[in-house]
Scaffold this active site. Structure first.
Site, mmCIF file in Angstrom:
data_model
loop_
_atom_site.group_PDB
_atom_site.id
_atom_site.type_symbol
_atom_site.label_atom_id
_atom_site.label_comp_id
_atom_site.label_asym_id
_atom_site.label_seq_id
_atom_site.Cartn_x
_atom_site.Cartn_y
_atom_site.Cartn_z
ATOM 1 N N ASP A 204 -43.060 24.812 19.339
ATOM 2 C CA ASP A 204 -41.816 25.372 19.856
ATOM 3 C C ASP A 204 -41.566 24.710 21.213
ATOM 4 O OD1 ASP A 204 -39.948 26.803 21.249
ATOM 5 O OD2 ASP A 204 -40.872 28.771 20.929
ATOM 6 N N GLN A 207 -38.841 25.273 25.757
ATOM 7 C CA GLN A 207 -39.039 25.168 27.212
ATOM 8 C C GLN A 207 -39.780 23.885 27.589
ATOM 9 O OE1 GLN A 207 -37.688 27.305 29.296
ATOM 10 N NE2 GLN A 207 -37.154 28.949 27.875
ATOM 11 N N LYS A 230 -30.710 24.546 26.921
ATOM 12 C CA LYS A 230 -31.687 24.687 28.020
ATOM 13 C C LYS A 230 -31.936 23.350 28.706
ATOM 14 C CE LYS A 230 -34.049 28.357 25.561
ATOM 15 N NZ LYS A 230 -33.822 29.632 26.214
ATOM 16 N N CYS A 370 -37.783 38.252 25.363
ATOM 17 C CA CYS A 370 -38.037 37.956 23.941
ATOM 18 C C CYS A 370 -39.488 37.559 23.718
ATOM 19 C CB CYS A 370 -37.122 36.851 23.413
ATOM 20 S SG CYS A 370 -35.389 37.274 23.488
HETATM 21 N N1 PMP Z 1 -38.749 29.571 22.161
HETATM 22 C C1 PMP Z 1 -38.779 29.677 23.487
HETATM 23 C C2 PMP Z 1 -40.078 29.436 24.204
HETATM 24 C C3 PMP Z 1 -37.624 30.005 24.188
HETATM 25 O O1 PMP Z 1 -37.656 30.117 25.510
HETATM 26 C C4 PMP Z 1 -36.421 30.210 23.481
HETATM 27 C C5 PMP Z 1 -35.131 30.585 24.186
HETATM 28 N N2 PMP Z 1 -35.275 31.600 25.137
HETATM 29 C C6 PMP Z 1 -36.435 30.070 22.095
HETATM 30 C C7 PMP Z 1 -37.609 29.750 21.471
HETATM 31 C C8 PMP Z 1 -35.194 30.268 21.277
HETATM 32 O O2 PMP Z 1 -34.244 29.313 21.590
HETATM 33 P P1 PMP Z 1 -32.736 29.486 21.120
HETATM 34 O O3 PMP Z 1 -32.330 30.871 21.583
HETATM 35 O O4 PMP Z 1 -31.999 28.421 21.852
HETATM 36 O O5 PMP Z 1 -32.699 29.357 19.666
#
Ligand code: PMP
Length: 412
Positions: A204, A207, A230, A370
């Site tokens: 993932d 970040q 991001k 989240c």
């Molecule tokens: N993984 C991580 C570590 C994140 O920080 C985020 C976004 N906060 C996501 C996944 C999900 O990304 P998105 O909301 O752009 O789909």
């Protein structure tokens, strides 16, 4: 050649949104881990596309269809080079990291995961890298196993080998934690995963890609997911890099136009990757914006960006640490973080603190970010999170520290 320091004043001129006041105070935007701002160069590239080049892609023979297709596929090639993918066909456009991870979980799940198999994730996950695997586990009868966190906010890598075995089908971990800022040693993890199992290794990178130079070949992963918004790019756009052989093996996860080779009444056959995973009219302007964002970050330079973020992180940690009752989560050494500083203050509600910072023009986020398992692990219900990017200044970090001190005094 060693990059010099960032010229932050010049960079800030590229971001019109930063030049505004909130409650008569200059805006201090420290919510970059949630979403970064966009430079004029990205906004202009998207505008130019809509003003001059827009049409639907792939199908048309006319000039605009040709230009739109070139823009869309050209950005794919740009992003492939940006992450050092061996082949642009290994880059699938998605709505973002969440959709990319859902695609992998759904499709690799169908191809490879059965009852009794194991999926390894960690307590550090954003829900986007947790819930899709829970759904897969529920669908197949596979079992989720968790890599724990250490007290100082790292993955407990000593325990990783013990979680891997002949039933491990997938290991999926974050490059950088959005809730703690920890930069994980992805290359070493990948080597261990390969040594101890036949699992597919998913990263993932939501970040990671905005802050670190990503080289998917040297990271040694099988999939890498990231989001445009991001990394100075547009919302609603992201990418999934994956190894060609795996993509070929995986069934499509959404059906529609663009993703087929041939359709008959009872069954269809699939287009080649990446189109097999891109059903429907795509977000062409989003792809254009992603390419422009990659250009912008390359011009800034990752080395200088990383050093700048570390300097800001150091200033923040030193300043905040002097406030009584504060607890900063995550690694103590700023070199192990990517510009994210989460904290709690004794007898102070995180939401109230963030609200009082907002009243001083300072944008931060409060909550579980989240990543419910992270806040649970450290015994708190929520943290305040300040997160930095290329356009933030030391002066802004000092305003954050002063702002927290003032807010805590009033709230207590
Ligand atoms: N993984 C991580 C570590 C994140 O920080 C985020 C976004 N906060 C996501 C996944 C999900 O990304 P998105 O909301 O752009 O789909």
């Amino acid at each position: 050649m060693d990059a010099g320091p960032l010229n932050v004043d010049a960079l800030r001129r590229d971001f019109p949104i930063l030049h505004q006041t909130v409650d008569n105070r200059p805006l201090v935007y420290l919510d970059n881990a949630a979403s970064s701002q966009k430079p004029r160069q990205v906004i202009d590239a998207i505008t130019r596309y809509y003003l001059h080049d827009h049409a639907n892609v792939h199908r048309g023979v006319h000039e605009l269809a040709r230009r739109a297709t070139e823009a869309y596929e050209g950005s794919r090639e740009r992003i492939a080079r940006w992450i050092n993918a061996p082949d642009a066909r290994e880059v699938v456009w998605t709505r973002g990291t969440s959709e990319a991870l859902n695609l992998v979980a759904h499709s690799i799940g169908q191809a490879r995961v059965e009852s009794g198999d194991e999926i390894v994730i960690s307590e550090m996950e954003h829900h986007s890298n947790l819930v899709p695997w829970q759904l897969l586990a529920a669908r197949t009868g596979a079992r989720l196993r968790y890599l724990r966190l250490t007290d100082d906010g790292r993955l407990d890598l000593d325990a990783l080998a013990g979680l891997l075995g002949s039933r491990t089908r997938v290991v999926s971990l974050p490059h950088v934690s959005n809730a703690l800022g920890t930069v994980n040693p992805v290359r070493e993890i990948g080597a261990l995963v390969r040594e101890e199992s036949d699992a597919v290794f998913v990263v993932d990178g939501a970040q990671g890609a905005p802050h670190l130079r990503v080289d998917v070949q040297s990271l040694g992963c099988d999939f890498y997911a990231f989001s445009g918004h991001k990394m100075c790019g547009p919302t609603g756009m992201g990418a999934l890099w994956g190894r060609r052989a795996l993509f070929d093996e995986m069934p499509p996860w959404q059906g529609g136009g663009e993703m087929i080779e041939r359709v008959t009444p009872q069954r269809s056959s699939w287009a080649e990757v990446p189109h097999k995973f891109e059903a429907g009219t795509p977000n062409v302007a989003g792809a254009v914006g992603m390419g422009a964002a990659a250009d912008y970050l390359d011009a800034v330079g990752f080395e200088a960006l990383h050093r700048h973020e570390q300097a800001l992180t150091r200033t923040a940690i030193e300043g905040l640490s002097a406030i009584s009752g504060i607890r900063i989560l995550g690694p103590t050494d700023p070199r192990d973080r990517a510009g994210v500083v989460p904290f709690v203050v004794r007898r102070t509600d995180a939401q109230d603190l963030a609200t009082m910072l907002d009243a001083q023009g300072i944008a931060v986020r409060a909550g579980h970010h989240c990543a419910q398992l992270v806040v649970d692990r450290y015994g708190v219900s929520a943290t305040v999170r300040a997160s930095f990017y290329l356009y933030n200044t030391n002066e802004e970090v000092r305003r954050l520290v002063d702002g927290v001190r003032r807010a805590v005094r009033i709230l207590r």
